[in-house]
Design a protein around this motif. Structure first.
Motif, PDB file in Angstrom:
ATOM      1  N   ASP A 107      67.347  13.835   9.247  1.00  0.00           N
ATOM      2  CA  ASP A 107      65.940  13.435   9.319  1.00  0.00           C
ATOM      3  C   ASP A 107      65.748  11.918   9.323  1.00  0.00           C
ATOM      4  O   ASP A 107      64.619  11.445   9.247  1.00  0.00           O
ATOM      5  CB  ASP A 107      65.163  14.031   8.141  1.00  0.00           C
ATOM      6  N   TRP A 108      66.834  11.163   9.395  1.00  0.00           N
ATOM      7  CA  TRP A 108      66.713   9.711   9.375  1.00  0.00           C
ATOM      8  C   TRP A 108      66.312   9.204  10.757  1.00  0.00           C
ATOM      9  O   TRP A 108      66.924   9.552  11.759  1.00  0.00           O
ATOM     10  CB  TRP A 108      68.028   9.073   8.960  1.00  0.00           C
ATOM     11  N   PRO A 109      65.281   8.370  10.832  1.00  0.00           N
ATOM     12  CA  PRO A 109      64.859   7.827  12.122  1.00  0.00           C
ATOM     13  C   PRO A 109      65.930   6.922  12.739  1.00  0.00           C
ATOM     14  O   PRO A 109      66.603   6.169  12.038  1.00  0.00           O
ATOM     15  CB  PRO A 109      63.616   7.007  11.783  1.00  0.00           C
ATOM     16  N   VAL A 110      66.081   7.012  14.053  1.00  0.00           N
ATOM     17  CA  VAL A 110      67.020   6.186  14.809  1.00  0.00           C
ATOM     18  C   VAL A 110      66.220   5.395  15.835  1.00  0.00           C
ATOM     19  O   VAL A 110      65.371   5.935  16.529  1.00  0.00           O
ATOM     20  CB  VAL A 110      68.073   7.056  15.534  1.00  0.00           C
ATOM     21  N   LYS A 111      66.497   4.104  15.911  1.00  0.00           N
ATOM     22  CA  LYS A 111      65.850   3.245  16.915  1.00  0.00           C
ATOM     23  C   LYS A 111      66.937   2.335  17.480  1.00  0.00           C
ATOM     24  O   LYS A 111      67.427   1.446  16.791  1.00  0.00           O
ATOM     25  CB  LYS A 111      64.730   2.436  16.280  1.00  0.00           C
ATOM     26  N   GLY A 112      67.326   2.615  18.720  1.00  0.00           N
ATOM     27  CA  GLY A 112      68.434   1.863  19.313  1.00  0.00           C
ATOM     28  C   GLY A 112      69.704   2.136  18.533  1.00  0.00           C
ATOM     29  O   GLY A 112      70.071   3.282  18.319  1.00  0.00           O
ATOM     30  N   ASN A 113      70.331   1.076  18.057  1.00  0.00           N
ATOM     31  CA  ASN A 113      71.548   1.238  17.263  1.00  0.00           C
ATOM     32  C   ASN A 113      71.287   1.044  15.766  1.00  0.00           C
ATOM     33  O   ASN A 113      72.201   0.734  15.008  1.00  0.00           O
ATOM     34  CB  ASN A 113      72.659   0.312  17.762  1.00  0.00           C
ATOM     35  N   PHE A 114      70.047   1.276  15.347  1.00  0.00           N
ATOM     36  CA  PHE A 114      69.665   1.150  13.940  1.00  0.00           C
ATOM     37  C   PHE A 114      69.190   2.494  13.400  1.00  0.00           C
ATOM     38  O   PHE A 114      68.534   3.254  14.104  1.00  0.00           O
ATOM     39  CB  PHE A 114      68.555   0.105  13.775  1.00  0.00           C
ATOM     40  N   VAL A 115      69.522   2.751  12.138  1.00  0.00           N
ATOM     41  CA  VAL A 115      69.146   4.000  11.479  1.00  0.00           C
ATOM     42  C   VAL A 115      68.504   3.641  10.143  1.00  0.00           C
ATOM     43  O   VAL A 115      68.983   2.766   9.427  1.00  0.00           O
ATOM     44  CB  VAL A 115      70.377   4.905  11.255  1.00  0.00           C
ATOM     45  N   LEU A 116      67.428   4.330   9.821  1.00  0.00           N
ATOM     46  CA  LEU A 116      66.683   4.087   8.582  1.00  0.00           C
ATOM     47  C   LEU A 116      66.916   5.224   7.597  1.00  0.00           C
ATOM     48  O   LEU A 116      66.795   6.393   7.948  1.00  0.00           O
ATOM     49  CB  LEU A 116      65.187   3.986   8.887  1.00  0.00           C
ATOM     50  N   GLU A 117      67.213   4.854   6.357  1.00  0.00           N
ATOM     51  CA  GLU A 117      67.306   5.837   5.276  1.00  0.00           C
ATOM     52  C   GLU A 117      66.239   5.515   4.239  1.00  0.00           C
ATOM     53  O   GLU A 117      66.284   4.454   3.605  1.00  0.00           O
ATOM     54  CB  GLU A 117      68.675   5.804   4.608  1.00  0.00           C
ATOM     55  N   THR A 118      65.284   6.394   4.069  1.00  0.00           N
ATOM     56  CA  THR A 118      64.250   6.226   3.055  1.00  0.00           C
ATOM     57  C   THR A 118      63.423   7.501   2.971  1.00  0.00           C
ATOM     58  O   THR A 118      63.469   8.335   3.869  1.00  0.00           O
ATOM     59  CB  THR A 118      63.326   5.033   3.379  1.00  0.00           C
ATOM     60  N   ASN A 119      62.668   7.610   1.892  1.00  0.00           N
ATOM     61  CA  ASN A 119      61.679   8.692   1.804  1.00  0.00           C
ATOM     62  C   ASN A 119      60.282   8.085   1.687  1.00  0.00           C
ATOM     63  O   ASN A 119      59.372   8.709   1.177  1.00  0.00           O
ATOM     64  CB  ASN A 119      61.982   9.644   0.644  1.00  0.00           C
ATOM     65  N   ASN A 120      60.127   6.858   2.196  1.00  0.00           N
ATOM     66  CA  ASN A 120      58.879   6.125   2.160  1.00  0.00           C
ATOM     67  C   ASN A 120      58.248   6.145   3.559  1.00  0.00           C
ATOM     68  O   ASN A 120      58.816   5.597   4.500  1.00  0.00           O
ATOM     69  CB  ASN A 120      59.149   4.682   1.704  1.00  0.00           C
ATOM     70  N   GLU A 121      57.086   6.773   3.688  1.00  0.00           N
ATOM     71  CA  GLU A 121      56.429   6.893   4.986  1.00  0.00           C
ATOM     72  C   GLU A 121      56.039   5.540   5.576  1.00  0.00           C
ATOM     73  O   GLU A 121      56.123   5.331   6.782  1.00  0.00           O
ATOM     74  CB  GLU A 121      55.198   7.790   4.879  1.00  0.00           C
ATOM     75  N   LYS A 122      55.611   4.616   4.724  1.00  0.00           N
ATOM     76  CA  LYS A 122      55.230   3.285   5.209  1.00  0.00           C
ATOM     77  C   LYS A 122      56.442   2.573   5.802  1.00  0.00           C
ATOM     78  O   LYS A 122      56.337   1.898   6.824  1.00  0.00           O
ATOM     79  CB  LYS A 122      54.599   2.457   4.075  1.00  0.00           C
ATOM     80  N   ALA A 123      57.603   2.741   5.179  1.00  0.00           N
ATOM     81  CA  ALA A 123      58.828   2.132   5.703  1.00  0.00           C
ATOM     82  C   ALA A 123      59.150   2.697   7.080  1.00  0.00           C
ATOM     83  O   ALA A 123      59.569   1.956   7.977  1.00  0.00           O
ATOM     84  CB  ALA A 123      59.992   2.357   4.742  1.00  0.00           C
ATOM     85  N   GLU A 124      58.948   3.998   7.262  1.00  0.00           N
ATOM     86  CA  GLU A 124      59.181   4.619   8.569  1.00  0.00           C
ATOM     87  C   GLU A 124      58.234   4.048   9.621  1.00  0.00           C
ATOM     88  O   GLU A 124      58.643   3.784  10.749  1.00  0.00           O
ATOM     89  CB  GLU A 124      59.036   6.132   8.489  1.00  0.00           C
ATOM     90  N   GLU A 125      56.969   3.843   9.249  1.00  0.00           N
ATOM     91  CA  GLU A 125      55.996   3.262  10.178  1.00  0.00           C
ATOM     92  C   GLU A 125      56.419   1.858  10.604  1.00  0.00           C
ATOM     93  O   GLU A 125      56.359   1.518  11.783  1.00  0.00           O
ATOM     94  CB  GLU A 125      54.617   3.193   9.528  1.00  0.00           C
ATOM     95  N   ILE A 126      56.825   1.051   9.634  1.00  0.00           N
ATOM     96  CA  ILE A 126      57.246  -0.330   9.938  1.00  0.00           C
ATOM     97  C   ILE A 126      58.483  -0.303  10.832  1.00  0.00           C
ATOM     98  O   ILE A 126      58.562  -1.011  11.835  1.00  0.00           O
ATOM     99  CB  ILE A 126      57.510  -1.113   8.642  1.00  0.00           C
ATOM    100  N   PHE A 127      59.466   0.517  10.473  1.00  0.00           N
ATOM    101  CA  PHE A 127      60.705   0.650  11.236  1.00  0.00           C
ATOM    102  C   PHE A 127      60.406   1.038  12.682  1.00  0.00           C
ATOM    103  O   PHE A 127      60.931   0.430  13.621  1.00  0.00           O
ATOM    104  CB  PHE A 127      61.609   1.688  10.571  1.00  0.00           C
ATOM    105  N   ASN A 128      59.563   2.036  12.861  1.00  0.00           N
ATOM    106  CA  ASN A 128      59.254   2.518  14.215  1.00  0.00           C
ATOM    107  C   ASN A 128      58.408   1.541  15.024  1.00  0.00           C
ATOM    108  O   ASN A 128      58.364   1.638  16.248  1.00  0.00           O
ATOM    109  CB  ASN A 128      58.564   3.882  14.137  1.00  0.00           C
ATOM    110  N   SER A 129      57.744   0.598  14.354  1.00  0.00           N
ATOM    111  CA  SER A 129      56.897  -0.365  15.069  1.00  0.00           C
ATOM    112  C   SER A 129      57.670  -1.553  15.633  1.00  0.00           C
ATOM    113  O   SER A 129      57.138  -2.297  16.449  1.00  0.00           O
ATOM    114  CB  SER A 129      55.792  -0.880  14.137  1.00  0.00           C
ATOM    115  N   VAL A 130      58.903  -1.733  15.226  1.00  0.00           N
ATOM    116  CA  VAL A 130      59.692  -2.891  15.672  1.00  0.00           C
ATOM    117  C   VAL A 130      60.032  -2.734  17.148  1.00  0.00           C
ATOM    118  O   VAL A 130      60.468  -1.687  17.604  1.00  0.00           O
ATOM    119  CB  VAL A 130      60.972  -3.034  14.818  1.00  0.00           C
ATOM    120  N   LYS A 131      59.820  -3.823  17.906  1.00  0.00           N
ATOM    121  CA  LYS A 131      60.118  -3.830  19.357  1.00  0.00           C
ATOM    122  C   LYS A 131      61.030  -4.957  19.707  1.00  0.00           C
ATOM    123  O   LYS A 131      61.086  -5.955  19.132  1.00  0.00           O
ATOM    124  CB  LYS A 131      58.824  -3.944  20.151  1.00  0.00           C
TER     125      LYS A 131
END
Length: 131
Positions: A107-131
């Motif tokens: 369930d960890w979000p992947v963006k390019g060659n980066f992977v996020l580990e957290t259970n914080n929804e705000k962190a997921e939003e910030i992670f997914n907003s990076v361009k």
């Protein structure tokens, strides 16, 4: 018949351009862009994971990224919730790691060659907003 081949050619070109643009976005990602996004988010970011005192993301605070085959990573808190960003050598290696360690990373979000580990929804939003 000529219209069919012309239409097929146009569809193929659109697919090529669409895949190129998404890979270019992934190529432009860097750990610094993610750190900047979190530091500028307005959230309570701190990097002293034990006491939660030091403000901002510190590049020198590292999770045990080698355990999931990553090449680098950072660890910090948003409030009292831990956030870890892992960097892989390529998008393919990130996806391979998610498949290999699917019991923990599924369930960890992947963006390019980066992977996020957290259970914080705000962190997921910030992670997914990076361009």
């Amino acid at each position: 018949m000529k219209k069919f081949w012309s239409g097929l050619f146009i569809v193929c070109l659109m697919l090529v351009f669409a895949s190129c643009s998404s890979s270019k976005e992934a190529d432009n990602l860097s750990m610094d862009k993610f750190i900047e996004a979190f530091n500028n988010s307005g959230e309570d970011i701190n990097h002293d994971v034990d006491s939660g005192v030091e403000k901002g993301v510190d590049k020198e605070k590292k999770p045990m990224y080698e355990m999931i085959d990553a090449k680098d990573g950072v660890i910090f808190n948003i409030g009292n919730k831990t956030v870890k960003i892992y960097e892989y050598e390529s998008n393919a290696k990130a996806k391979k790691a998610v498949e290999k360690y699917d019991s923990i990373m599924e369930d960890w979000p992947v963006k390019g060659n980066f992977v996020l580990e957290t259970n914080n929804e705000k962190a997921e939003e910030i992670f997914n907003s990076v361009k």
